[in-house]
Scaffold this motif. Structure first.
Motif, short mmCIF file in Angstrom:
data_model
loop_
_atom_site.label_atom_id
_atom_site.label_comp_id
_atom_site.label_asym_id
_atom_site.label_seq_id
_atom_site.Cartn_x
_atom_site.Cartn_y
_atom_site.Cartn_z
N MET A 61 13.32 37.64 -1.50
CA MET A 61 12.40 36.88 -0.96
C MET A 61 13.09 35.41 -0.24
SD MET A 61 9.30 36.53 -3.32
CE MET A 61 9.17 37.82 -4.62
N ILE A 62 14.10 34.90 -1.03
CA ILE A 62 14.71 34.03 -0.29
C ILE A 62 15.46 34.23 1.06
CG2 ILE A 62 16.79 32.46 -0.63
CD1 ILE A 62 15.92 32.25 -3.52
N ILE A 63 15.95 35.53 1.10
CA ILE A 63 16.82 35.90 2.15
C ILE A 63 15.87 36.31 3.43
CG2 ILE A 63 18.06 37.98 3.38
CD1 ILE A 63 19.24 38.63 0.49
N ALA A 64 14.40 36.64 2.96
CA ALA A 64 13.30 37.10 4.03
C ALA A 64 12.94 35.58 4.43
CB ALA A 64 12.16 37.66 3.41
N LEU A 65 12.93 34.65 3.74
CA LEU A 65 12.32 33.28 4.19
C LEU A 65 13.69 32.69 5.21
CD1 LEU A 65 9.95 31.47 4.02
CD2 LEU A 65 11.04 30.51 1.90
N PHE A 68 13.00 34.39 8.37
CA PHE A 68 12.00 33.62 9.17
C PHE A 68 12.16 32.41 9.80
CE2 PHE A 68 9.15 37.00 7.55
CZ PHE A 68 8.16 37.24 8.43
N ILE A 69 13.18 31.58 9.22
CA ILE A 69 13.51 30.30 9.54
C ILE A 69 14.51 30.38 10.76
CG2 ILE A 69 14.99 28.44 8.88
CD1 ILE A 69 13.87 28.67 6.23
N VAL A 70 15.20 31.52 10.65
CA VAL A 70 16.21 31.84 11.93
C VAL A 70 15.52 32.09 13.03
CG1 VAL A 70 18.11 32.84 12.57
CG2 VAL A 70 18.33 31.91 10.36
N SER A 71 14.44 33.18 12.80
CA SER A 71 13.52 33.51 13.73
C SER A 71 12.80 32.16 14.36
CB SER A 71 12.71 34.52 13.44
OG SER A 71 11.81 35.23 14.28
N VAL A 102 3.86 33.68 3.47
CA VAL A 102 2.89 34.53 3.23
C VAL A 102 3.38 35.98 2.92
CG1 VAL A 102 0.68 35.81 4.11
CG2 VAL A 102 1.26 33.35 4.36
N CYS A 103 4.70 36.37 3.51
CA CYS A 103 5.18 37.57 3.54
C CYS A 103 5.76 37.60 1.97
CB CYS A 103 6.26 37.84 4.58
SG CYS A 103 5.62 38.46 6.08
N CYS A 104 6.47 36.45 1.41
CA CYS A 104 6.91 36.39 0.16
C CYS A 104 6.01 36.55 -0.79
CB CYS A 104 7.72 35.19 0.25
SG CYS A 104 9.32 35.24 1.14
#
Length: 168
Positions: A61-65, A68-71, A102-104
């Motif tokens: 979840m942290i990696i996904a967030l 999203f921050i980089v995107s 929301v994805c997390c």
């Protein structure tokens, strides 16, 4: 046709990856961003950010967030470099942060909604938050004059008359 043409011309050495994978069938926001929308950018983000970070960070979840921050930072760069719109930079970044959160939450909850209901919830959420990311395009006065929608103003397309009961 393009996919078949590329495969024929290169004798199956190269294939053309599709841009999307029927995003209207997304049953969740994670499905939309991860497997259905903008597959090329998703692949680049997955291979350059998500997978390398998974070697050092155990929480997906942290990696996904972070992804999203980089995107979001990439999209803010586009807003600043192409549109020169500093007022939309924060809302564009918040769009990606909100979608990442929301994805997390979806991943943490682990709820799978049935296809029609999940698609409806996903696309209502995207429609409600889309103005945060693409609002600068719609507010830009010259955007539609430069990027005219297809078939706009063509005389050969039959037009129905406006009913007399409609206000003028």
């Amino acid at each position: 046709m393009q996919i078949a043409l590329i495969r024929l011309m290169t004798r199956d050495k190269y294939t053309l990856q599709s841009f999307t994978n029927f995003p209207l069938f997304s049953r969740s926001l994670r499905d939309f961003w991860g497997r259905r929308y903008n597959l090329q950018v998703g692949t680049v983000l997955k291979e350059s950010i998500f997978q390398p970070l998974s070697l050092y960070i155990s929480s997906r979840m942290i990696i996904a967030l972070i992804t999203f921050i980089v995107s979001g930072l990439f999209h803010v760069h586009i807003v600043l470099a192409v549109f020169d719109d500093t007022s939309s930079a924060l809302s564009t970044f918040l769009f990606f942060i909100l979608n990442g959160i929301v994805c997390c939450i979806e991943a943490y909850m682990g709820i799978q909604l049935p296809q029609p209901f999940g698609s409806l919830i996903t696309h209502v959420f995207l429609l409600l938050t889309a103005s945060m990311c693409i609002g600068h395009c719609t507010r830009e006065a010259t955007y539609f004059s430069v990027n005219v929608p297809p078939l706009y103003g063509n005389q050969w397309i039959p037009k129905l008359p406006i009913p007399s009961i409609c206000p003028k």
